[in-house]
Motif scaffolding. Structure first.
Motif, short mmCIF file in Angstrom:
data_model
loop_
_atom_site.label_atom_id
_atom_site.label_comp_id
_atom_site.label_asym_id
_atom_site.label_seq_id
_atom_site.Cartn_x
_atom_site.Cartn_y
_atom_site.Cartn_z
N VAL A 1 2.45 -71.96 54.02
CA VAL A 1 3.68 -71.33 54.49
C VAL A 1 4.65 -72.43 54.89
O VAL A 1 4.28 -73.37 55.60
N LEU A 2 5.88 -72.34 54.42
CA LEU A 2 6.94 -73.28 54.75
C LEU A 2 7.79 -72.67 55.85
O LEU A 2 8.42 -71.63 55.65
N GLN A 3 7.81 -73.32 57.02
CA GLN A 3 8.58 -72.81 58.15
C GLN A 3 10.09 -72.97 57.92
O GLN A 3 10.53 -73.72 57.06
N GLY A 4 10.85 -72.31 58.78
CA GLY A 4 12.29 -72.51 58.80
C GLY A 4 12.63 -73.79 59.54
O GLY A 4 11.76 -74.60 59.84
N ILE B 1 9.78 -69.36 54.22
CA ILE B 1 10.57 -68.59 55.18
C ILE B 1 11.89 -69.30 55.42
O ILE B 1 11.91 -70.47 55.82
N CYS B 2 13.01 -68.62 55.16
CA CYS B 2 14.36 -69.12 55.43
C CYS B 2 14.60 -70.48 54.75
O CYS B 2 14.81 -70.53 53.55
N ARG B 3 14.55 -71.57 55.51
CA ARG B 3 14.65 -72.89 54.89
C ARG B 3 13.59 -73.05 53.80
O ARG B 3 13.82 -73.69 52.78
N GLY B 4 12.41 -72.45 54.03
CA GLY B 4 11.33 -72.54 53.05
C GLY B 4 11.72 -71.96 51.71
O GLY B 4 11.38 -72.52 50.65
N LEU B 5 12.41 -70.82 51.70
CA LEU B 5 12.93 -70.25 50.45
C LEU B 5 13.91 -71.22 49.80
O LEU B 5 13.86 -71.46 48.59
N GLN B 6 14.82 -71.78 50.60
CA GLN B 6 15.82 -72.70 50.06
C GLN B 6 15.16 -73.94 49.46
O GLN B 6 15.56 -74.42 48.40
N LEU B 7 14.13 -74.45 50.13
CA LEU B 7 13.46 -75.65 49.64
C LEU B 7 12.69 -75.37 48.36
O LEU B 7 12.65 -76.21 47.46
N LEU B 8 12.06 -74.20 48.26
CA LEU B 8 11.40 -73.83 47.01
C LEU B 8 12.41 -73.85 45.86
O LEU B 8 12.12 -74.36 44.77
#
Length: 270
Positions: free
Chosen positions: A82-85, A130-137
């Motif tokens: 899981v990638l945090q915000g 999640i949040c930033r995690g979506l953007q980083l993906l």
């Protein structure tokens, strides 16, 4: 939800706090840089029956160097990521210059998390942002971002309101025919929290949009096509309070991610 068998260990990328003032130079390992796991993210995973494990980051000043941190070992030992915000994604990570100094982001965390994504995808483990995690993906796989929605898309909704924080909500439309739509077959328009000033501009090749903001079309959920589980949402499911009626139930999203991780683990144990 009680922990299930087999038990799941879910890796969570670290958020990084950098000291805002000068730090005493005492030599040795003295540092004020912190790597941390938000309680809300940990408890969100625990509510789903999983055990969260924060994966540390390193930079040029760390005692442990990048080549000594074998992220592949984490990917082999853990059941998902899981990638945090948190901090902005650095424009440099997608080939741009920051339009304003405060949007320079965190390239150290970007590099660390993109290496994590690569390790977990190569290991065949599910990845959820999640949040930033979506953007980083999106950036990791070749997409770009709006550095600041209000500046670059002035007719868009106000996607972050500091006085409301997670109580700032708006409607999303789940795209019919997507995996996300299958998880929520009864209703396609739902309310989500909104705490972000950056957003997806150009979608990464090989990804599909699974949800958009109803009023301005901002991307709210994405998924990678193919056999891997790589997906993310722009909102914060971990901020939804128990029995919350303001926003929709994110439980099916969490259980979908964990069920993939559990299925892979059971297969590996045979």
């Amino acid at each position: 939800m009680p922990f299930q068998s087999p038990s799941l260990l879910i890796g969570v990328s670290a958020r990084i706090y950098y000291p805002s003032g000068p730090v005493l130079d005492l030599g040795g390992v003295w540092t004020k840089t912190l790597h941390y796991l938000e309680q809300s993210v940990a408890q969100w995973l625990m509510r789903g029956g999983a055990l969260p494990v924060m994966i540390p980051a390193v930079d040029a000043q760390s005692v442990v160097q990048r080549e000594e941190l074998h992220l592949g070992h984490y990917a082999e030992s853990l059941d998902g990521l899981v990638l945090q915000g948190g901090n902005d994604v650095a424009p440099a990570s997608y080939g741009q210059q920051p339009l304003s100094p405060e949007w320079a982001g965190d390239p150290v965390r970007d590099a660390y998390e993109m290496a994590l994504i690569q390790a977990f995808v190569q290991a065949g483990k599910p990845v959820f942002g999640i949040c930033r995690g979506l953007q980083l993906l999106n950036v990791k796989f070749g997409g770009t971002l709006w550095q600041d929605i209000q500046t670059q898309q002035p007719h868009a909704l106000q996607h972050v309101k500091t006085d409301l924080y997670e109580r700032n909500v708006h409607a999303i439309e789940i795209v019919p025919g997507t995996h996300l739509a299958a998880l929520y077959p009864a209703q396609q328009d739902r309310q989500v929290n909104s705490i972000h000033h950056q957003a997806i501009r150009d979608l990464a090749p090989g990804f599909v949009v699974e949800a958009r903001s109803v009023e301005d079309g901002i991307v709210e959920a994405i998924r990678k096509q193919g056999p891997e589980f790589v997906a993310g949402v722009q909102w914060h499911p971990e901020f939804r309070h128990k029995n919350e009626s303001l926003t929709f139930d994110d439980g099916p999203i969490l259980q979908d991610f964990l069920s993939v991780a559990r299925g892979l683990k059971r297969n590996s144990m045979r």
